[in-house]
Design an enzyme around this catalytic site. Structure first.
Site, PDB file in Angstrom:
ATOM      1  N   GLU A 190      -4.905   1.346   2.690  1.00  0.00           N
ATOM      2  CA  GLU A 190      -4.745   0.292   3.703  1.00  0.00           C
ATOM      3  C   GLU A 190      -4.816   0.876   5.100  1.00  0.00           C
ATOM      4  OE1 GLU A 190      -2.630  -2.313   6.599  1.00  0.00           O
ATOM      5  OE2 GLU A 190      -2.179  -0.254   5.999  1.00  0.00           O
ATOM      6  N   GLU A 191      -4.234   2.048   5.279  1.00  0.00           N
ATOM      7  CA  GLU A 191      -4.229   2.655   6.613  1.00  0.00           C
ATOM      8  C   GLU A 191      -5.639   3.032   7.061  1.00  0.00           C
ATOM      9  OE1 GLU A 191      -1.864   2.398   8.444  1.00  0.00           O
ATOM     10  OE2 GLU A 191      -0.024   2.367   7.275  1.00  0.00           O
ATOM     11  N   HIS A 195       5.020   4.536  12.158  1.00  0.00           N
ATOM     12  CA  HIS A 195       3.910   5.495  12.148  1.00  0.00           C
ATOM     13  C   HIS A 195       4.285   6.833  12.795  1.00  0.00           C
ATOM     14  CE1 HIS A 195       0.112   2.805  11.377  1.00  0.00           C
ATOM     15  NE2 HIS A 195       1.017   2.738  10.415  1.00  0.00           N
ATOM     16  N   ASP A 242       6.272   1.785   6.125  1.00  0.00           N
ATOM     17  CA  ASP A 242       4.865   1.396   6.097  1.00  0.00           C
ATOM     18  C   ASP A 242       4.092   2.288   5.134  1.00  0.00           C
ATOM     19  OD1 ASP A 242       2.570   0.010   6.764  1.00  0.00           O
ATOM     20  OD2 ASP A 242       2.116   1.307   8.469  1.00  0.00           O
ATOM     21  N   GLU A 257       4.154  -5.949   4.355  1.00  0.00           N
ATOM     22  CA  GLU A 257       3.765  -4.996   5.386  1.00  0.00           C
ATOM     23  C   GLU A 257       4.960  -4.581   6.238  1.00  0.00           C
ATOM     24  OE1 GLU A 257       1.974  -2.956   6.767  1.00  0.00           O
ATOM     25  OE2 GLU A 257       0.064  -3.056   5.736  1.00  0.00           O
ATOM     26  N   HIS A 265       0.848  -1.199   0.000  1.00  0.00           N
ATOM     27  CA  HIS A 265       0.000   0.000   0.000  1.00  0.00           C
ATOM     28  C   HIS A 265       0.879   1.242   0.000  1.00  0.00           C
ATOM     29  CE1 HIS A 265       0.401   1.149   4.346  1.00  0.00           C
ATOM     30  NE2 HIS A 265       0.561  -0.139   4.530  1.00  0.00           N
TER      31      HIS A 265
END
Length: 840
Positions: free
Chosen positions: A185-186, A288, A151, A212, A139
């Site tokens: 995706e998030e 993140h 990510d 991922e 993603h």
């Protein structure tokens, strides 16, 4: 060697094994892969893709960065790859913008609705086409306020380079390879749902690989496979050049302990497709956050991931089994890597047989020991059961004592002292656990086993540990846990060791020969357990910094440390009875524990770090919120504005108050009991992870977004069986949250979302997560409620929150000013939002 030094030698042995386990992670697993050949994966080119994707900036769903700039970049690269591909392949490209809805039990259960989000899909197939396909998924979107290098931009960069490599090969593939660059995706797995349930190419997918991240770089761990497709694991075992996989990680992740999920769930649950889930796990402290930048991902990590995924995709795309994947769906598989060198994998049913045979042999050995000599069988059994009970008692006492220390540390406000300095947790909880274990057995030896032969005690406590592991092996196997293979190691190798050196067990004292032979026999299970524990702690320690304010992280980590201490000490307890004295060991462990506890209580170990090379920030989320509460007639009965502050760990904002004094206990958030989810604008239903005593609401001016939300009741229709259908229309920013609470006496049996059956979240309220791409038609939905005949106070409370994650409405001047004052060891993510509550 004097007998009294047996225990310190055991500790040196464990330290040596731990060092070797660390070497296996830091050196064996970080070996530079061989240079790629002319048609091999090229990490430098993949790094170029990665740098360019992250240079776009945060790529939040609905933003131009995600929906336009990232998509255009991907298309540009894909077209370039297509122009240079060989005649052996055909490349097709499609842009999908699906709209849909589904319910999921993740985060306590909620419903997701998406509109006009983006997927970039590429199909590489033989020139004459292919009926079946393997899917590779990444993603390109990111959470707000982070460049999202690990990510998941690095995975998309790896996929671009794999596409480039395969397209230039003159070898024709047997099956198609579909590359899905998913753009949402998030937003809790929306884009993958749009693809697998709506796209024409999804019908041909027979297996998938999901790429991922739960950390930044390092080696990618296979942590989920299947379900029930052992051939997929075998494909990874055969093809992967640098394997790193563990069924233990799979069972931990699927237990729900880690508050995360991946697209693997969507393909499994909504597509009924088997697959492999891989993720980078190193350095989860900056996952993140704004520190997740491309320069922190080593080129070797990119090369390893590329080599592995390219090899596995190529293997699957030429496999006869892919076309008939459902025929090979027969049970689970046990799999684990050996120091990153190779993977052992075998069907779970074979593992079950092996486990039961191993346990049966151990029980047979123990029964023969107890029954010889027969006249003393009852006496022998009593002694074995006494040792068994004492061992379990020592474990319980150790667990209770160490958890009490962890609770004390948490109560005095020193939680997470080990977050930046992991050695502190070992020095505090590890030494306490080891000292307590030794103390219980020293006391038993001195008062309960007074004048009993030392060799006999050493022998019976070894057998007691063997009995515990044998029971654990039988129980875990009966529960169907593939992780039971660990117990097999802890039964088979110690039993073989005992049988090989049974004569030395009967000799007086712990001689050098006995200790050396004993440790060599125990080498395999101890080395593997230390290797596994390093992986577990590398994954779990950073998670404690983002696990919410409900769970005391010190209690969790202390529990893990006690468990590993009990496991590692199980076959060394007998040394306490073999050596003359453990006084030196006890004094050393106690001294280290006391000194560490004093230092922790003094606050010398600050939990967070702003070190540029290795930051370990505290996560804080701030929402500048304007709230309006309406009555049944539509009148505003209450309104306020403020900055809602959430610390994402157990410490709340206690460390921030000295820097921003107005954030203190006087501005605690109060729960609006009459409103769903306490009348607060949750972006996701994670309220159960946060205590309201650790929420703050700082008064601030009202926000007036340039793109306000529009919420309208279109119609109210009486339905059969005393129910009412309410039709709504909503338009607003790209992210909105809908909260529904039926009033007293009312129920919500149906709505137009998901599969039509409302799924309540924890606490009983209903939560709907909404997101859209750049443009979307107004959101229309209906809810149907059954209501009592008299409902003068309304039948449903319904609230809508608008979240502004990007653009000119994202941050107010007051929010900017407050964020500037936060210390540099925080990662402060902020945005503006509005909240409106209505009663119908």
């Amino acid at each position: 060697l004097p007998e009294a030094r047996g225990a310190p030698l055991v500790l040196l042995y464990l330290l040596g094994l731990r060092a070797l386990a660390q070497v296996s992670h830091r050196q064996l697993l970080s070996r530079s892969p061989a240079a790629a050949g002319p048609l091999g994966f090229t990490a430098s080119r993949a790094r170029g893709y990665l740098d360019n994707i992250t240079a776009i900036g945060p790529r939040t769903v609905g933003s131009p960065e995600n929906e336009v700039f990232a998509v255009n970049y991907l298309l540009e690269q894909i077209r370039g790859i297509e122009r240079e591909s060989t005649d052996a392949h055909k490349i097709s490209v499609d842009i999908q913008r699906p709209t849909g809805s589904f319910s999921i039990d993740f985060l306590g259960g909620f419903t997701s609705y998406y509109a006009n989000i983006t997927n970039v899909i590429v199909k590489l197939e033989p020139r004459n086409g292919a009926e079946h396909a393997v899917l590779s998924n990444c993603h390109f979107d990111s959470v707000p306020n982070t460049p999202g290098a690990s990510d998941d931009a690095v995975s998309c960069a790896v996929m671009l380079e794999i596409l480039n490599t395969l397209s230039k090969s003159s070898e024709s593939l047997q099956h198609a390879v579909i590359f899905l660059f998913n753009g949402a995706e998030e937003n809790i797995l929306q884009a993958s749902h749009g693809f697998i349930t709506q796209h024409e190419w999804a019908k041909s997918v027979r297996a998938f690989i999901n790429l991922e991240a739960a950390g930044v770089g390092g080696k990618e761990l296979v942590f989920q496979t299947g379900p029930e497709n052992p051939w997929l694991v075998q494909a990874y075992v055969v093809a992967a050049k640098h394997p790193f996989a563990s069924v233990v990680a799979q069972e931990i992740f699927q237990s729900g302990i880690i508050p995360a999920d991946t697209d693997f769930r969507i393909y499994r649950d909504f597509g009924n497709v088997p697959g492999i889930d891989l993720a980078f796990i190193e350095n989860g402290y900056i996952y993140h956050t704004e520190y997740d930048t491309s320069d922190r991902i080593l080129t070797d990590s990119i090369q390893r991931a590329g080599d592995n995924i390219l090899a596995v995709l190529k293997y699957l795309a030429t496999s006869e089994k892919l076309a008939k994947s459902f025929e090979y769906r027969h049970g689970n598989v046990v799999f684990f890597d050996i120091l990153g060198l190779f993977v052992l994998a075998y069907p779970a049913r074979v593992g079950t047989i092996m486990n039961y045979i191993t346990a049966a042999i151990a029980f047979f050995y123990l029964s023969k020991k107890v029954l010889q000599p027969k006249p003393r069988a009852v006496h022998n059994l009593k002694k074995l059961l006494t040792a068994f009970s004492l061992t379990l008692t020592s474990w319980v006492c150790t667990l209770v004592a160490v958890l009490m220390v962890a609770m004390f540390v948490s109560i005095i406000g020193r939680a997470l002292s080990w977050y930046t300095h992991f050695y502190v947790s070992v020095s505090l909880y590890g030494t306490a656990a080891a000292a307590k274990l030794i103390l219980v057995h020293v006391l038993a030896k001195k008062f309960f086993y007074k004048n009993v032969n030392e060799q006999y005690l050493g022998d019976v406590f070894f057998d007691a540990s063997l009995m515990i592991w044998s029971i654990a092996l039988a129980v875990m196997t009966q529960m169907g846990l593939c992780s039971a293979f660990i117990c097999t190691l802890w039964v088979a190798f110690p039993l073989l060791t005992k049988l090989m050196i049974h004569k030395e067990f009967n000799q007086k004292g712990a001689t050098i020969k006995f200790i050396v032979m004993y440790m060599l026999g125990m080498f395999v299970p101890y080395l593997y357990m230390l290797y596994l524990s390093w992986t577990v702690f590398e994954m779990f320690t950073p998670v404690m910094g983002r696990s919410g304010s409900e769970i005391p992280p010190d209690m969790v980590l202390a529990g893990f440390i006690v468990i590993f201490t009990m496991i590692l000490s199980s076959y060394f307890i007998n040394f306490i009875y073999l050596v003359k004295s453990t006084k030196t060991t006890l004094v050393t462990l106690t001294t280290v524990f006391v000194v560490t506890l004093i230092l922790v209580c003094s606050g010398i170990f600050f939990p967070y770090s702003s070190d540029a090379a290795n930051p370990k920030p505290k996560r804080v989320f701030l929402q500048h919120t304007s709230r309006r509460f309406h009555d049944l007639d539509g009148n505003v009965v209450k309104s306020d504005s403020g900055i809602w502050i959430n610390g994402f760990d157990y410490n709340g904002i206690s460390h921030i108050t000295p820097h921003v004094p107005e954030i203190n206990d006087t501005i605690r958030t109060l729960c609006e009991e009459q409103a769903p989810f306490c009348g607060l604008p949750w972006i996701l239903p994670v309220h159960f992870m946060f205590r309201f005593v650790k929420n703050w609401y700082l008064p601030a001016p009202e926000i007036l977004p340039r793109s306000p939300i529009h919420f309208k009741l279109l119609s109210k229709k009486l339905m059969p069986w005393n129910s009412v259908r309410l039709n709504f229309e909503v338009s607003g920013p790209s992210h909105m949250s809908l909260y529904v609470r039926p009033r007293a006496g009312s129920t919500l049996p149906r709505w137009s979302l998901g599969d039509g059956v409302p799924v309540p979240s924890l606490g009983g309220d209903y939560f709907v997560f909404y997101s859209r791409g750049l443009q979307a038609a107004p959101w229309h939905f209906w809810v149907e409620l059954t209501a009592p005949e008299k409902h003068s106070d309304g039948i449903v409370s319904l609230a809508i929150a608008a979240h502004y994650f990007f653009g000119e409405d994202q941050k107010s001047p007051q929010l900017y000013a407050l964020l500037e004052r936060f210390p540099n060891w925080t990662f402060s993510s902020g945005w503006s939002c509005t909240y409106d509550l209505f009663v119908f």
